[in-house]
Scaffold this motif. Sequence first.
Motif, PDB file in Angstrom:
ATOM      1  N   GLY A 106      21.723  35.463  44.908  1.00  0.00           N
ATOM      2  CA  GLY A 106      22.648  35.548  46.027  1.00  0.00           C
ATOM      3  C   GLY A 106      23.508  34.310  46.154  1.00  0.00           C
ATOM      4  O   GLY A 106      24.709  34.391  46.424  1.00  0.00           O
ATOM      5  N   ASP A 107      22.890  33.140  45.955  1.00  0.00           N
ATOM      6  CA  ASP A 107      23.649  31.886  46.020  1.00  0.00           C
ATOM      7  C   ASP A 107      24.727  31.845  44.942  1.00  0.00           C
ATOM      8  O   ASP A 107      25.858  31.395  45.187  1.00  0.00           O
ATOM      9  N   ARG A 108      24.365  32.301  43.714  1.00  0.00           N
ATOM     10  CA  ARG A 108      25.355  32.304  42.642  1.00  0.00           C
ATOM     11  C   ARG A 108      26.505  33.250  42.969  1.00  0.00           C
ATOM     12  O   ARG A 108      27.679  32.940  42.708  1.00  0.00           O
ATOM     13  N   ALA A 109      26.175  34.399  43.522  1.00  0.00           N
ATOM     14  CA  ALA A 109      27.225  35.350  43.885  1.00  0.00           C
ATOM     15  C   ALA A 109      28.138  34.767  44.971  1.00  0.00           C
ATOM     16  O   ALA A 109      29.352  34.969  44.960  1.00  0.00           O
ATOM     17  N   ARG A 110      27.548  34.018  45.927  1.00  0.00           N
ATOM     18  CA  ARG A 110      28.375  33.389  46.957  1.00  0.00           C
ATOM     19  C   ARG A 110      29.317  32.356  46.345  1.00  0.00           C
ATOM     20  O   ARG A 110      30.489  32.266  46.724  1.00  0.00           O
ATOM     21  N   ARG A 111      28.784  31.569  45.384  1.00  0.00           N
ATOM     22  CA  ARG A 111      29.641  30.582  44.734  1.00  0.00           C
ATOM     23  C   ARG A 111      30.780  31.250  43.969  1.00  0.00           C
ATOM     24  O   ARG A 111      31.860  30.677  43.820  1.00  0.00           O
ATOM     25  N   ASP A 112      30.518  32.480  43.484  1.00  0.00           N
ATOM     26  CA  ASP A 112      31.549  33.232  42.758  1.00  0.00           C
ATOM     27  C   ASP A 112      32.435  34.056  43.684  1.00  0.00           C
ATOM     28  O   ASP A 112      33.222  34.882  43.221  1.00  0.00           O
ATOM     29  N   ASN A 113      32.276  33.845  45.005  1.00  0.00           N
ATOM     30  CA  ASN A 113      33.064  34.581  46.007  1.00  0.00           C
ATOM     31  C   ASN A 113      32.828  36.082  45.966  1.00  0.00           C
ATOM     32  O   ASN A 113      33.714  36.868  46.309  1.00  0.00           O
ATOM     33  N   ASP A 114      31.634  36.501  45.541  1.00  0.00           N
ATOM     34  CA  ASP A 114      31.294  37.922  45.499  1.00  0.00           C
ATOM     35  C   ASP A 114      30.347  38.214  46.663  1.00  0.00           C
ATOM     36  O   ASP A 114      29.122  38.262  46.516  1.00  0.00           O
ATOM     37  N   ALA A 115      30.930  38.400  47.837  1.00  0.00           N
ATOM     38  CA  ALA A 115      30.120  38.512  49.048  1.00  0.00           C
ATOM     39  C   ALA A 115      29.264  39.776  49.058  1.00  0.00           C
ATOM     40  O   ALA A 115      28.126  39.758  49.539  1.00  0.00           O
ATOM     41  N   PRO A 248      40.311  37.552  54.456  1.00  0.00           N
ATOM     42  CA  PRO A 248      39.938  38.631  53.538  1.00  0.00           C
ATOM     43  C   PRO A 248      38.969  38.117  52.480  1.00  0.00           C
ATOM     44  O   PRO A 248      39.049  36.969  52.054  1.00  0.00           O
ATOM     45  N   THR A 249      38.047  38.991  52.090  1.00  0.00           N
ATOM     46  CA  THR A 249      37.055  38.607  51.096  1.00  0.00           C
ATOM     47  C   THR A 249      37.731  38.360  49.760  1.00  0.00           C
ATOM     48  O   THR A 249      38.398  39.248  49.228  1.00  0.00           O
ATOM     49  N   PRO A 250      37.614  37.134  49.199  1.00  0.00           N
ATOM     50  CA  PRO A 250      38.277  36.874  47.914  1.00  0.00           C
ATOM     51  C   PRO A 250      37.602  37.627  46.782  1.00  0.00           C
ATOM     52  O   PRO A 250      36.439  38.013  46.869  1.00  0.00           O
ATOM     53  N   ALA A 251      38.354  37.832  45.716  1.00  0.00           N
ATOM     54  CA  ALA A 251      37.785  38.486  44.532  1.00  0.00           C
ATOM     55  C   ALA A 251      36.809  37.545  43.857  1.00  0.00           C
ATOM     56  O   ALA A 251      36.980  36.330  43.889  1.00  0.00           O
ATOM     57  N   PRO A 252      35.760  38.100  43.259  1.00  0.00           N
ATOM     58  CA  PRO A 252      34.803  37.236  42.564  1.00  0.00           C
ATOM     59  C   PRO A 252      35.476  36.428  41.451  1.00  0.00           C
ATOM     60  O   PRO A 252      36.322  36.935  40.733  1.00  0.00           O
ATOM     61  N   ALA A 253      35.090  35.176  41.366  1.00  0.00           N
ATOM     62  CA  ALA A 253      35.627  34.327  40.301  1.00  0.00           C
ATOM     63  C   ALA A 253      34.745  34.449  39.074  1.00  0.00           C
ATOM     64  O   ALA A 253      33.547  34.233  39.161  1.00  0.00           O
ATOM     65  N   PRO A 254      35.301  34.834  37.939  1.00  0.00           N
ATOM     66  CA  PRO A 254      34.464  34.976  36.749  1.00  0.00           C
ATOM     67  C   PRO A 254      33.917  33.634  36.298  1.00  0.00           C
ATOM     68  O   PRO A 254      34.601  32.626  36.349  1.00  0.00           O
ATOM     69  N   ASP A 255      32.652  33.639  35.877  1.00  0.00           N
ATOM     70  CA  ASP A 255      32.044  32.403  35.402  1.00  0.00           C
ATOM     71  C   ASP A 255      32.040  32.334  33.884  1.00  0.00           C
ATOM     72  O   ASP A 255      31.448  31.434  33.313  1.00  0.00           O
ATOM     73  N   GLN A 256      32.676  33.286  33.231  1.00  0.00           N
ATOM     74  CA  GLN A 256      32.751  33.292  31.780  1.00  0.00           C
ATOM     75  C   GLN A 256      33.899  34.206  31.381  1.00  0.00           C
ATOM     76  O   GLN A 256      34.387  34.992  32.198  1.00  0.00           O
ATOM     77  N   PRO A 257      34.371  34.118  30.150  1.00  0.00           N
ATOM     78  CA  PRO A 257      35.453  35.011  29.728  1.00  0.00           C
ATOM     79  C   PRO A 257      35.050  36.473  29.869  1.00  0.00           C
ATOM     80  O   PRO A 257      33.916  36.855  29.574  1.00  0.00           O
ATOM     81  N   THR A 258      35.962  37.291  30.360  1.00  0.00           N
ATOM     82  CA  THR A 258      35.686  38.717  30.500  1.00  0.00           C
ATOM     83  C   THR A 258      35.613  39.355  29.124  1.00  0.00           C
ATOM     84  O   THR A 258      36.530  39.202  28.314  1.00  0.00           O
ATOM     85  N   PRO A 259      34.521  40.071  28.821  1.00  0.00           N
ATOM     86  CA  PRO A 259      34.427  40.682  27.489  1.00  0.00           C
ATOM     87  C   PRO A 259      35.509  41.734  27.287  1.00  0.00           C
ATOM     88  O   PRO A 259      35.769  42.548  28.165  1.00  0.00           O
ATOM     89  N   ALA A 260      36.133  41.715  26.130  1.00  0.00           N
ATOM     90  CA  ALA A 260      37.170  42.691  25.764  1.00  0.00           C
ATOM     91  C   ALA A 260      36.922  43.064  24.308  1.00  0.00           C
ATOM     92  O   ALA A 260      37.600  42.572  23.409  1.00  0.00           O
ATOM     93  N   GLN A 261      35.946  43.930  24.066  1.00  0.00           N
ATOM     94  CA  GLN A 261      35.430  44.164  22.726  1.00  0.00           C
ATOM     95  C   GLN A 261      35.919  45.446  22.075  1.00  0.00           C
ATOM     96  O   GLN A 261      35.461  45.795  20.989  1.00  0.00           O
ATOM     97  N   LEU A 262      36.815  46.177  22.715  1.00  0.00           N
ATOM     98  CA  LEU A 262      37.257  47.436  22.121  1.00  0.00           C
ATOM     99  C   LEU A 262      37.908  47.182  20.765  1.00  0.00           C
ATOM    100  O   LEU A 262      38.704  46.248  20.612  1.00  0.00           O
TER     101      LEU A 262
END
Length: 936
Positions: A106-115, A248-262
């Motif tokens: 939960g703490d990590r999600a809060r730090r990532d703005n993912d309420a 307004p609830t901010p969007a979650p901040a990614p903590d790593q590159p978003t996978p794009a494997q197609l």
Amino acid sequence: MRFAVLGPVRSWCGPDEVDLGPPKQRAVLAVLLLGEGAQVPVDALVDAVWGTGSPGSAVSSLRTYVHRLRRLLGPLAILSVRDGYQMHTSPESLDLAAFRDLVARGDRARRDNDAKTAARYLNDALAHWQGTALAGIRGEYAQAQRKRLDRLRLSALEASLAVRLELGEHADAARELAALVAEHPLDERFREMLMLALYRSGRQAEALVTYKEARAVLADELGVDPGPELRHMFERILRADAGLIAPPTPAPAPDQPTPAQLPAELPAFVGRAAQLAQLDLLLPGNGEVPTTIVVSAIAGMAGVGKSTFAVHWAHHVSSRFPDGQLYIDLRGFDPAGLPVSPDRALRTLLESLGADPQSLPQDADALVACYRTRLAGRRVLLLLDNASDAQQVRPLLPASPGCLVIVTSRNRLSGLIATDGACPVHLDVLSVAEARDFLVRRLGADRVAAEPTAVDEIIELCARLPLALSIAAARALTCSGFPLASLAGELADGQNRLDAFNMPDTATDVRAVFSWSYHALTPAAARLFRLIALHPGPDTSLAAAASLAGLTVAHTHQLLTELTHAHLVDEPVPGRYAAHDLLRTYAGELARASDTPEEHHTARVRVLDHYLHSAHRAGRAYSPDRPAIVLSAPSRGVRVEEFAPEPGHSGPAAAWFDAERAVLMAAIRTAAAHGLDTHTWQLAWAVGHYLDRKGLWHDLEATQNIAMEAAERLGDPRAQAHVHQGLARAATDLGRVEEARNRMERAVELFTAAGDVTACAESIRVLSRAAERQGDLEAALSHAQQALALHRAAGHSARTAAALNAVGWCHTLLGQHQQALDHCQEALTIKELPDRPYLKADVWDSIGLAQHHLGRYTEAVASYEQALVLFREVGVAYAEADTLSRLGDTHHVVGRVASAREAWAEALVILERLGHTDAEVVRAKLTGLTENRPCN
């Protein structure tokens, strides 16, 4: 077993609750559980259960209670460790550990703005509380622990309510906060949050009254005014501060590159309009639909374009899945290898989602849970290509409603459709119009229009199968001066049948397409193409292909380039080559028709020699101190990879193992299937240490089981002994310590019978570790001493140093600290030790522990620091963290609180990065500093 301390102290074995006996026996269990994996000294246990005025019989009674608890919970539930006891706990076994884990998430999600995700984790954490912690346990220790645990609960509750305020749940939060304020009238945190909740609910006057009540209560009870935070909230409400309105609830901040494997989309994609429209209807405008889509071919047909279709549509809808797109080839119909297991697929997908591979659980259900937890709250698209059956796919289905899974298979996967609500999309061959459009895009409109009759013949002879049309178009482009009529004539001349297809008329024509692509090759390239059918798969490096053919690397590269231009192999990533499974099947038929069994055997031995000798050399670089087995010389023409030593496990050898892991697994199965038993067990040995260090213990066990069958067929006791060692490593890491000890004892017997003193001594030293894991410290010491005697007699200096260190370590665990120090200091005098930095670091760490227990704290600190320098030099992160933890213990004992905190904090950072369970032990020590309680 499951345990609970956040309420009455309870335990369950499966669904059945265990009667834990009288109160003091429950208290003993509670103290061990609250240690959360740390060793609890006997003195501390006695003080916790009986208090400072304990009777003289307390230690004897304690041992009785531990004995009874072992009978109830299992002999390995409570381990004897040094001068105390230890229980290993995890979020799956202890409610307190689960609570901590969920709060951390939960703490990590809060730090990532993912309420939203934070709120879910925190609510789940609080659900573990079933009343007053340690209910029914009496005494000062239990009361102090109850206060500590309640502080943790209130902290989590505060975080949960703060997140709910962020999400706009002001009215509901205000009701809960009012009850909390009544229960904790002096806690200003809840007063401040209540004022904010009331203000955001439009109840400004009530918010101000809450402040006045707080001021009165604090003055009456404590004689103080409200704190600055509460006063500041009061002033902001008075002036109607705009900043108090919920943003307004901010969007979650990614903590790593978003996978794009197609995979890349083919520019020549045509047709399939009806199927694409069918899929588009499954996703409404917002894309929020929990679904699995199965793309299958009628009658299980291969080459119909399932993957191309799936990739095309996945790219079309990828923007709806901002949290990433994952791709994995499940190899369900690979003619030369086994499908990817769900376990391996889950690990690959979790690594793509950012998980540390060494932190992943071994249990299959736990792995699925970890995977679904990672995907919870995310919108991810998964393309699972070439699935064999529903059983392979089902564990890979996420539970998150924002995810989409696309599965391609030759089978209809009716089980997924019936049970899991999958939506079927069936593909047939292209229509005549679509096939003509395909050729127009590949060959150009003018060339197709110039020979309409020939084009119709090509379409008919290719049976409108996209794979066949693709190869036909490649042939036409390569021979740009040929009329299409001549190519149609070549295709019509095909006489043989590709039996791998289910539809006879289609099979004949597709084989013809393959045949004239093959016949256009030079003889050397044609031979390499045939030999590819003998490769274990799923893909091959340049050096392995050169070994398979018995050619130079440069010549092989030229031939692979020719095969790639002819579209008979692909190069999906630079330097690695693969062929479609239909083409591998065709290559196998050609090999059986054109080459002799002796040629097949020779080529197969060459490629297995390549993997055996390369893995052996990579293993020597990866683990330089591991005693090596002796191999026969590689066959003529084998190209063996070379590696420099890399004790940190991050160089070319480690990268080679990572790239070749699937091929090595397949090579072991291939060797076993063709009766090459020596290759089988030696390959398993060569890859075993890598699998062990990577935490791939199920793979280790599977390969060693195959190796054992081969070793038994050979009747080779030395080979069987090595395999028992590998199986013992797997059993140890999978928690089956008794089995590990039995296997290692068997290895010792076999090495003794074979007269291999060195291997026998090493096995006995490892057996010492297994006995230690069981809590049998006397046996552990005896085994270590026996290994020392054997190594000394054989004159192996470096291994003698390792055995001296093992003896010293066991003496320390038994409380014989001066004897421990004597042995470890003798190990330092071994002349080869400077060339073994990891072993030297291990010795200094053991010396530090002995000096600590002897009260020589300054020397202990210096020894630990020596060990740290060396562990950092070789890059063994876990060993560094382990030593840092002990260094912190020494600092703490002598009152250097700041130094202890620094060492433990550094250890915790490493352990959290590794995802290691010891992180909780170190975190408890840091918490103990804050709460001013003993930490060892």
